[in-house]
Design a protein around this motif. Structure first.
Motif, PDB file in Angstrom:
ATOM      1  N   LYS A   3       0.890  -1.279   0.069  1.00 24.18           N
ATOM      2  CA  LYS A   3       0.082  -0.008  -0.063  1.00 24.18           C
ATOM      3  C   LYS A   3       0.882   1.409  -0.074  1.00 24.18           C
ATOM      4  O   LYS A   3       0.611   2.097   0.891  1.00 24.18           O
ATOM      5  CB  LYS A   3      -1.063   0.033   1.053  1.00 24.18           C
ATOM      6  CG  LYS A   3      -1.778  -1.185   1.280  1.00 24.18           C
ATOM      7  CD  LYS A   3      -2.911  -1.009   2.377  1.00 24.18           C
ATOM      8  CE  LYS A   3      -3.654  -2.403   2.574  1.00 24.18           C
ATOM      9  NZ  LYS A   3      -4.626  -2.619   1.204  1.00 24.18           N
ATOM     10  N   ASN A  56       1.386   4.484  -1.042  1.00 24.63           N
ATOM     11  CA  ASN A  56       0.556   5.439  -1.579  1.00 24.63           C
ATOM     12  C   ASN A  56       1.627   6.778  -1.793  1.00 24.63           C
ATOM     13  O   ASN A  56       1.156   7.822  -2.045  1.00 24.63           O
ATOM     14  CB  ASN A  56      -0.650   6.015  -1.045  1.00 24.63           C
ATOM     15  CG  ASN A  56      -0.683   5.960   0.349  1.00 24.63           C
ATOM     16  OD1 ASN A  56       0.707   5.904   0.815  1.00 24.63           O
ATOM     17  ND2 ASN A  56      -1.541   6.543   1.109  1.00 24.63           N
ATOM     18  N   ASP A  87      -4.949   4.403  -0.877  1.00 26.06           N
ATOM     19  CA  ASP A  87      -4.038   3.794  -0.388  1.00 26.06           C
ATOM     20  C   ASP A  87      -3.255   2.939  -1.191  1.00 26.06           C
ATOM     21  O   ASP A  87      -2.304   2.105  -1.045  1.00 26.06           O
ATOM     22  CB  ASP A  87      -4.337   2.565   0.897  1.00 26.06           C
ATOM     23  CG  ASP A  87      -5.180   1.671   0.561  1.00 26.06           C
ATOM     24  OD1 ASP A  87      -5.500   1.647  -0.791  1.00 26.06           O
ATOM     25  OD2 ASP A  87      -5.604   0.955   1.267  1.00 26.06           O
ATOM     26  N   LYS A  88      -3.545   3.038  -2.617  1.00 24.65           N
ATOM     27  CA  LYS A  88      -2.668   2.535  -3.369  1.00 24.65           C
ATOM     28  C   LYS A  88      -1.494   3.196  -4.171  1.00 24.65           C
ATOM     29  O   LYS A  88      -1.572   4.515  -3.945  1.00 24.65           O
ATOM     30  CB  LYS A  88      -3.486   2.218  -4.816  1.00 24.65           C
ATOM     31  CG  LYS A  88      -5.038   1.318  -4.664  1.00 24.65           C
ATOM     32  CD  LYS A  88      -5.731   1.417  -5.838  1.00 24.65           C
ATOM     33  CE  LYS A  88      -6.956   0.528  -5.522  1.00 24.65           C
ATOM     34  NZ  LYS A  88      -7.801   0.206  -6.831  1.00 24.65           N
TER      35      LYS A  88
END
Length: 286
Positions: free
Chosen positions: A175, A177, A238-239
């Motif tokens: 995750k 981000n 959260d990518k």
């Protein structure tokens, strides 16, 4: 991608246009010093670098190793002339270094090496490793509770490398981000067109399938680039994020735009001055 001048701002676009012009000009001047260089790629990706460095990147020109900086990773080491041109425009590298490009003991070697150049975060000579390094850096920054971003510029040719997709999968898993990949799609690599060597389409769908937020834009359109970068930086997902940039090698210099595209565009000795003049004319500079 639709854009809005009112959201971007005409004054902001004009500033970015000037930065892109000077990045292109710096690259041509360095190419003229050695009579060669990957100037086609530098001209093509100049708009991307202008938006990255002069709209979003946090850096201190007088302190390139400032801990709070964003990290810009050049995975494609042979694009070094492009990054040098941006680092000179940003004041991280002195403009006086242009005349030393590619020379013995220069801080601007023809392929980017972190040990030589202020602001060069990694040595990216072997293609396909940059995104993996970026994953490690992004994970480390997260564990330090840093708000800094990792930007990783890679090429469509690097999408041939399995290590790139391993890194893409791990970035999604963790995750990350705080990681923004930028893919320069100019459809050229050493042996042939990238799409001929190994088809990469549908490239946006592939990144999405790997769990990334994905934007695809005209990499020579400042409005589209600004909108994509703004969205990537401000997203609350959260990518990890990827901006796929379709660019034209030689952009801004008509004689090189029209030339048969190869991995290494040849520029004859008498053409450097003409290329600079055409660049000035394209930007309305006399």
């Amino acid at each position: 991608m639709s854009t809005s001048l009112s959201r971007v701002g005409l004054e902001d676009l004009e500033k970015l246009k000037r930065h892109a012009y000077r990045i292109r000009r710096n690259a041509l001047l360095m190419g003229e010093v050695q009579g060669q260089g990957y100037v086609g790629q530098a001209l093509g990706v100049a708009d991307v670098l202008a938006v990255a460095y002069f709209r979003h990147l946090k850096f201190r020109a007088d302190d390139p190793e400032w801990e709070g900086r964003d990290r810009f990773l050049l995975s494609i080491g042979h694009y070094a002339i492009a990054l040098y041109a941006a680092l000179i425009e940003a004041g991280i590298v002195s403009e006086d270094e242009i005349e030393n490009y590619g020379s013995d003991d220069s801080i601007l070697p023809m392929s980017g090496m972190a040990a030589y150049t202020p602001g060069m975060e990694i040595t990216g000579g072997s293609l396909g490793h940059g995104l993996g390094i970026g994953v490690g850096m992004a994970l480390g920054l997260k564990r330090k509770s840093s708000d800094s971003f990792i930007y990783n510029l890679l090429s469509d040719g690097e999408l041939n490398e399995g290590s790139t997709w391993e890194a893409a999968a791990s970035a999604s898993h963790w995750k990350l981000n705080n990681l923004i990949a930028i893919v320069d799609v100019n459809d050229q690599q050493a042996d042939d067109k990238s799409s001929t060597v190994l088809a990469y389409e549908p490239v946006a769908d592939k990144w999405t399938a790997f769990g990334w937020e994905t934007w695809r834009v005209n990499g020579n359109d400042l409005e589209e680039l600004v909108q994509a970068f703004d969205a990537a930086v401000s997203s609350e997902s959260d990518k990890p994020r990827v901006i796929i940039c379709d660019t034209l090698m030689g952009r801004g210099v008509p004689l090189l735009e029209a030339r048969d595209k190869t991995h290494f565009i040849r520029v004859d000795e008498n053409e450097w001055g003409l290329a600079l003049a055409q660049l000035d004319d394209a930007y309305g500079i006399k």
